[in-house]
Design an enzyme around this catalytic site. Structure first.
Site, PDB file in Angstrom:
ATOM      1  N   GLU A  70      16.337 -12.371   2.193  1.00  0.00           N
ATOM      2  CA  GLU A  70      15.944 -10.963   3.102  1.00  0.00           C
ATOM      3  C   GLU A  70      14.731 -10.553   2.884  1.00  0.00           C
ATOM      4  O   GLU A  70      14.315  -9.991   4.290  1.00  0.00           O
ATOM      5  CB  GLU A  70      16.596  -9.965   2.000  1.00  0.00           C
ATOM      6  N   CYS A  98      19.170 -10.221  -5.299  1.00  0.00           N
ATOM      7  CA  CYS A  98      18.222  -9.641  -6.573  1.00  0.00           C
ATOM      8  C   CYS A  98      17.767  -8.711  -6.329  1.00  0.00           C
ATOM      9  O   CYS A  98      16.887  -7.720  -5.967  1.00  0.00           O
ATOM     10  CB  CYS A  98      18.086 -11.310  -6.543  1.00  0.00           C
ATOM     11  N   CYS A 101      13.940  -8.069  -3.745  1.00  0.00           N
ATOM     12  CA  CYS A 101      14.712  -8.705  -2.804  1.00  0.00           C
ATOM     13  C   CYS A 101      15.358  -6.689  -2.179  1.00  0.00           C
ATOM     14  O   CYS A 101      14.644  -5.730  -1.655  1.00  0.00           O
ATOM     15  CB  CYS A 101      16.240  -8.985  -1.993  1.00  0.00           C
TER      16      CYS A 101
END
Length: 167
Positions: A70, A98, A101
Site C-alpha cells: 500500500e 495494517c 497503511c
C-alpha cells in the site's frame, strides 16, 4: 460516515464487476511478492477506471519495515498524479491494511479502499481498528471488504505454511 460493506454481494463481487477485475490485478502483484519470498500482498490504485500504480510487499528485499504494498503504491500514485492528494482514487489491496497503511490511506485522501482478506492480527480497516473511518479524522474512506477474500487468504496461508515447514 462511509459504509463498511462486507457482503460480497453480486453488486460488488460479480464476475464482471470492476472490483473483481482490479482485485485480480492486485492478486497478480501478490504473486510477484510470493516469487520474491515476500509476504504475498499486492495493491493497485485506480483513477478514472485505469490503474495508475501497482505494487507488492518489498520489506525483505529493501530491508525496510515500511515497504508494504500500500505504501509503495500510494507513493507511485502520488508521483503519477503530481500530488499527495489522491482524491478520485480507489486502492485495491489483497489484505486488510495494517495501522501504518491505514494511516497513509487516510492521509493521502484516497476515496475508496477495497480489500480481499481480513487480517485478524493487524487489520486496521475493520477487524481490530477502523482508522480509515474514524470520525475524529478529517478524512474518511469508503471501505468495501471481502472481495475475492478466499483467493487472497489462500495465497497467504500457503506462504505461511511453507515458512512454518521450512523452520
Amino acid at each position: 460516515m462511509p459504509e463498511n460493506r462486507s457482503d460480497g454481494s453480486a453488486e460488488h463481487d460479480s464476475p464482471g464487476s470492476k472490483h473483481r477485475q482490479f482485485m485480480i490485478s492486485a492478486l497478480k502483484e501478490a504473486q510477484a511478492a510470493l516469487k520474491q519470498n515476500e509476504v504475498p500482498v499486492g495493491a493497485v490504485i485506480v483513477k478514472d477506471d485505469g490503474i495508475i500504480a501497482r505494487a507488492h510487499n518489498q520489506v525483505e528485499m529493501l530491508q525496510d519495515p515500511t515497504a508494504h504494498a500500500e505504501i509503495i503504491a500510494i507513493g507511485a500514485a502520488a508521483n503519477y498524479v503530481g500530488s499527495w492528494r489522491l482524491k478520485g482514487c480507489t486502492l485495491y489491496v489483497t489484505l486488510e491494511p495494517c495501522p501504518m497503511c491505514a494511516g497513509a490511506i487516510a492521509l493521502s485522501r484516497i476515496d475508496r479502499l477495497v480489500f480481499g482478506a481480513y487480517d485478524p492480527k493487524m487489520g486496521a480497516c475493520s477487524t481490530l481498528y477502523n482508522i480509515v473511518q474514524d470520525d475524529r479524522l478529517n478524512h474518511r474512506v469508503e471501505v468495501i471488504a471481502g472481495i475475492m477474500d478466499e483467493e487472497a487468504r489462500s495465497t497467504l496461508q500457503e506462504f505461511f505454511a511453507k515458512k512454518r515447514s521450512e523452520s
